[in-house]
Design an enzyme around this catalytic site. Structure first.
Site, mmCIF file in Angstrom:
data_model
loop_
_atom_site.group_PDB
_atom_site.id
_atom_site.type_symbol
_atom_site.label_atom_id
_atom_site.label_comp_id
_atom_site.label_asym_id
_atom_site.label_seq_id
_atom_site.Cartn_x
_atom_site.Cartn_y
_atom_site.Cartn_z
ATOM 1 N N GLY A 12 -49.687 28.746 -53.902
ATOM 2 C CA GLY A 12 -49.573 29.083 -52.484
ATOM 3 C C GLY A 12 -48.735 28.039 -51.759
ATOM 4 C CB ILE A 39 -61.416 31.470 -56.383
ATOM 5 C CG1 ILE A 39 -62.350 30.304 -56.087
ATOM 6 C CG2 ILE A 39 -61.320 32.434 -55.205
ATOM 7 C CD1 ILE A 39 -61.904 29.401 -54.959
ATOM 8 C CB ALA A 60 -57.602 30.912 -48.627
ATOM 9 C CE1 TYR A 61 -57.573 39.985 -48.311
ATOM 10 C CE2 TYR A 61 -57.132 39.040 -46.156
ATOM 11 C CZ TYR A 61 -57.145 40.126 -47.006
ATOM 12 O OH TYR A 61 -56.744 41.349 -46.545
ATOM 13 C CB THR A 62 -53.764 33.190 -46.221
ATOM 14 O OG1 THR A 62 -52.808 33.771 -47.111
ATOM 15 C CG2 THR A 62 -54.428 31.995 -46.870
ATOM 16 C CG ASP A 102 -55.767 27.029 -36.312
ATOM 17 O OD1 ASP A 102 -55.460 27.145 -37.505
ATOM 18 O OD2 ASP A 102 -55.241 27.709 -35.409
ATOM 19 C CE1 TYR A 125 -57.489 32.868 -43.473
ATOM 20 C CE2 TYR A 125 -57.153 32.188 -41.193
ATOM 21 C CZ TYR A 125 -57.065 31.926 -42.550
ATOM 22 O OH TYR A 125 -56.542 30.731 -42.975
HETATM 23 N N1 LIG Z 1 -50.720 29.119 -43.464
HETATM 24 C C1 LIG Z 1 -51.287 28.619 -42.364
HETATM 25 O O1 LIG Z 1 -50.688 28.606 -41.269
HETATM 26 C C2 LIG Z 1 -52.662 28.043 -42.443
HETATM 27 C C3 LIG Z 1 -53.199 27.560 -41.263
HETATM 28 C C4 LIG Z 1 -54.465 27.005 -41.301
HETATM 29 C C5 LIG Z 1 -55.152 26.923 -42.495
HETATM 30 N N2 LIG Z 1 -54.636 27.417 -43.638
HETATM 31 C C6 LIG Z 1 -55.428 27.291 -44.878
HETATM 32 O O2 LIG Z 1 -54.680 26.537 -45.823
HETATM 33 C C7 LIG Z 1 -55.112 26.892 -47.156
HETATM 34 C C8 LIG Z 1 -53.889 27.164 -48.013
HETATM 35 O O3 LIG Z 1 -53.247 28.330 -47.509
HETATM 36 P P1 LIG Z 1 -51.697 28.599 -47.693
HETATM 37 O O4 LIG Z 1 -51.071 28.515 -46.372
HETATM 38 O O5 LIG Z 1 -51.180 27.798 -48.828
HETATM 39 O O6 LIG Z 1 -51.786 30.153 -48.066
HETATM 40 P P2 LIG Z 1 -51.192 30.963 -49.279
HETATM 41 O O7 LIG Z 1 -49.762 30.624 -49.467
HETATM 42 O O8 LIG Z 1 -51.577 32.387 -49.034
HETATM 43 O O9 LIG Z 1 -51.989 30.381 -50.526
HETATM 44 C C9 LIG Z 1 -53.240 30.848 -50.935
HETATM 45 C C10 LIG Z 1 -53.219 30.957 -52.435
HETATM 46 O O10 LIG Z 1 -54.515 31.439 -52.857
HETATM 47 C C11 LIG Z 1 -54.285 32.449 -53.817
HETATM 48 N N3 LIG Z 1 -55.418 33.363 -53.923
HETATM 49 C C12 LIG Z 1 -55.732 34.439 -53.161
HETATM 50 N N4 LIG Z 1 -56.822 35.044 -53.642
HETATM 51 C C13 LIG Z 1 -57.226 34.351 -54.724
HETATM 52 C C14 LIG Z 1 -58.254 34.505 -55.671
HETATM 53 N N5 LIG Z 1 -59.134 35.519 -55.607
HETATM 54 N N6 LIG Z 1 -58.366 33.601 -56.671
HETATM 55 C C15 LIG Z 1 -57.479 32.598 -56.776
HETATM 56 N N7 LIG Z 1 -56.466 32.388 -55.930
HETATM 57 C C16 LIG Z 1 -56.330 33.271 -54.913
HETATM 58 C C17 LIG Z 1 -53.034 33.152 -53.332
HETATM 59 O O11 LIG Z 1 -52.475 33.960 -54.341
HETATM 60 P P3 LIG Z 1 -51.666 35.288 -53.921
HETATM 61 O O12 LIG Z 1 -50.507 34.817 -53.090
HETATM 62 O O13 LIG Z 1 -51.283 35.881 -55.232
HETATM 63 O O14 LIG Z 1 -52.616 36.130 -53.128
HETATM 64 C C18 LIG Z 1 -52.173 31.965 -52.937
HETATM 65 O O15 LIG Z 1 -51.486 31.430 -54.037
HETATM 66 C C19 LIG Z 1 -56.051 28.086 -46.992
HETATM 67 O O16 LIG Z 1 -57.374 27.616 -47.048
HETATM 68 C C20 LIG Z 1 -55.766 28.594 -45.590
HETATM 69 O O17 LIG Z 1 -56.901 29.228 -45.040
HETATM 70 C C21 LIG Z 1 -53.385 27.969 -43.647
#
Ligand SMILES: NC(=O)c1ccc[n+]([C@@H]2O[C@H](COP(=O)([O-])OP(=O)(O)OC[C@H]3O[C@@H](n4cnc5c(N)ncnc54)[C@H](OP(=O)(O)O)[C@@H]3O)[C@@H](O)[C@H]2O)c1
Length: 282
Positions: A12, A39, A60-62, A102, A125
């Site tokens: 991710g 996971i 995460a499911y994002t 957040d 979410y």
């Molecule tokens: N992006 C933002 O602006 C933001 C802001 C605040 C907090 N966060 C938090 O930061 C963290 C990292 O998010 P990110 O931005 O890196 O998002 P991301 O790019 O969507 O990364 C999440 C990763 O988790 C994987 N995933 C989804 N379902 C899964 C499962 N069942 N088992 C294993 N892996 C799974 C996804 O794979 P697939 O792509 O194949 O689904 C993806 O590789 C998360 O906790 C998110 O809530 C993000």
């Protein structure tokens, strides 16, 4: 540190930069992500934890919009699986550093959010992410939760890329001016995570907010991007209520990061420097 760091969700946006940052810091890692690692599966978590010195959960499911239509799936990944991870980590004596958001807040506060402010998520979410935090704490494992906000990085869909795509489309660009936060590079968040893992006193337990320093509206962030890249489009300000979306978003995403700043070895950078470096790297 005995054993590698297990990174969950390693392909991710944050996970990719975290793996790179660990390599830079000389930390051994084992990486896990879909499709070979799910996971929500007990055996998959056991495999990931086995032999690791700590687990960082970026999985995460994002998809904030889609989560409104699929709250059960979002809850399975963001909440139930995180509780299970905590239980299995406790049994194995492995610490968990979990990433949250957040979106646990409603965004109605008139100052930056501190870790002690009560959560009140306004989207599916956000609710599932908050349930995940609670489930991890309830599991009794050694854990640290770092909430991040407004992240962008090279490995994912994010606000910066959306602005660039919109600019390239040649259509008029409307950007909300009533959402405020701190554009945060996943590379910077990854540095903070690695620093927390490497603290001489060990991984601190509890809840931490991490974001770049300084606050800006989405509209002013878009203007910064457009001006920096000398794009010909002129963003127009609008209100969040002008857009019809399935999910409600917090207007105030600002974090008070003084708690984590007290333990990090370096000051947190202002948002402009890492954003400019990211824009240059594209
Ligand atoms: N992006 C933002 O602006 C933001 C802001 C605040 C907090 N966060 C938090 O930061 C963290 C990292 O998010 P990110 O931005 O890196 O998002 P991301 O790019 O969507 O990364 C999440 C990763 O988790 C994987 N995933 C989804 N379902 C899964 C499962 N069942 N088992 C294993 N892996 C799974 C996804 O794979 P697939 O792509 O194949 O689904 C993806 O590789 C998360 O906790 C998110 O809530 C993000």
């Amino acid at each position: 540190m005995k054993g590698p760091i297990a990174i969950l969700g390693a392909r991710g946006m944050l996970g990719t930069d975290l793996a790179a940052q660990c390599a830079k810091a000389g930390l051994a890692t084992v990486v896990f992500d879909l499709p070979e690692f799910d996971i929500t599966k007990v055996d998959a978590i056991r495999r990931a934890i086995g032999g690791a010195s700590a687990v960082v959960n970026c999985a995460a499911y994002t998809n904030v919009e889609k989560a409104e239509a699929e709250p059960e799936l979002a809850a399975k990944i963001n909440a139930e699986a995180v509780g299970l991870l905590g239980e299995l980590a406790k049994q194995a004596g492995v610490a968990v550093l979990h990433i949250s958001t957040d979106f646990v807040f409603d965004g109605r506060l008139d100052r930056p959010y501190a870790e002690t402010d009560p959560a009140n998520p306004v989207s599916a979410y956000g609710r599932t992410k908050y349930q995940g935090e609670l489930a991890l704490a309830q599991s009794g494992c050694r854990h640290c939760i770092i909430r991040v906000q407004w992240t962008y990085g090279r490995a994912g869909v994010n606000f910066v890329r959306k602005i660039l795509d919109a600019a390239r489309s040649g259509k008029p660009m409307k950007v909300v001016s009533d959402q405020v936060g701190s554009p945060t590079a996943t590379a910077e968040a990854a540095k903070a995570v690695v620093a927390m893992l490497q603290l001489p006193s060990g991984l601190p337990q509890g809840l931490y907010h991490f974001a770049a320093a300084g606050f800006v509206s989405r509209f002013d962030m878009a203007r910064h991007i457009v001006e920096r890249l000398q794009l010909s489009v002129v963003p127009q300000p609008c209100k969040t209520s002008d857009f019809v979306t399935a999910a409600q978003r917090p207007l105030n995403s600002c974090f008070d990061c003084r708690k984590i700043a007290r333990v990090l070895p370096e000051p947190i950078a202002e948002w402009q420097g890492p954003l400019n470096a990211y824009l240059e790297s594209l």
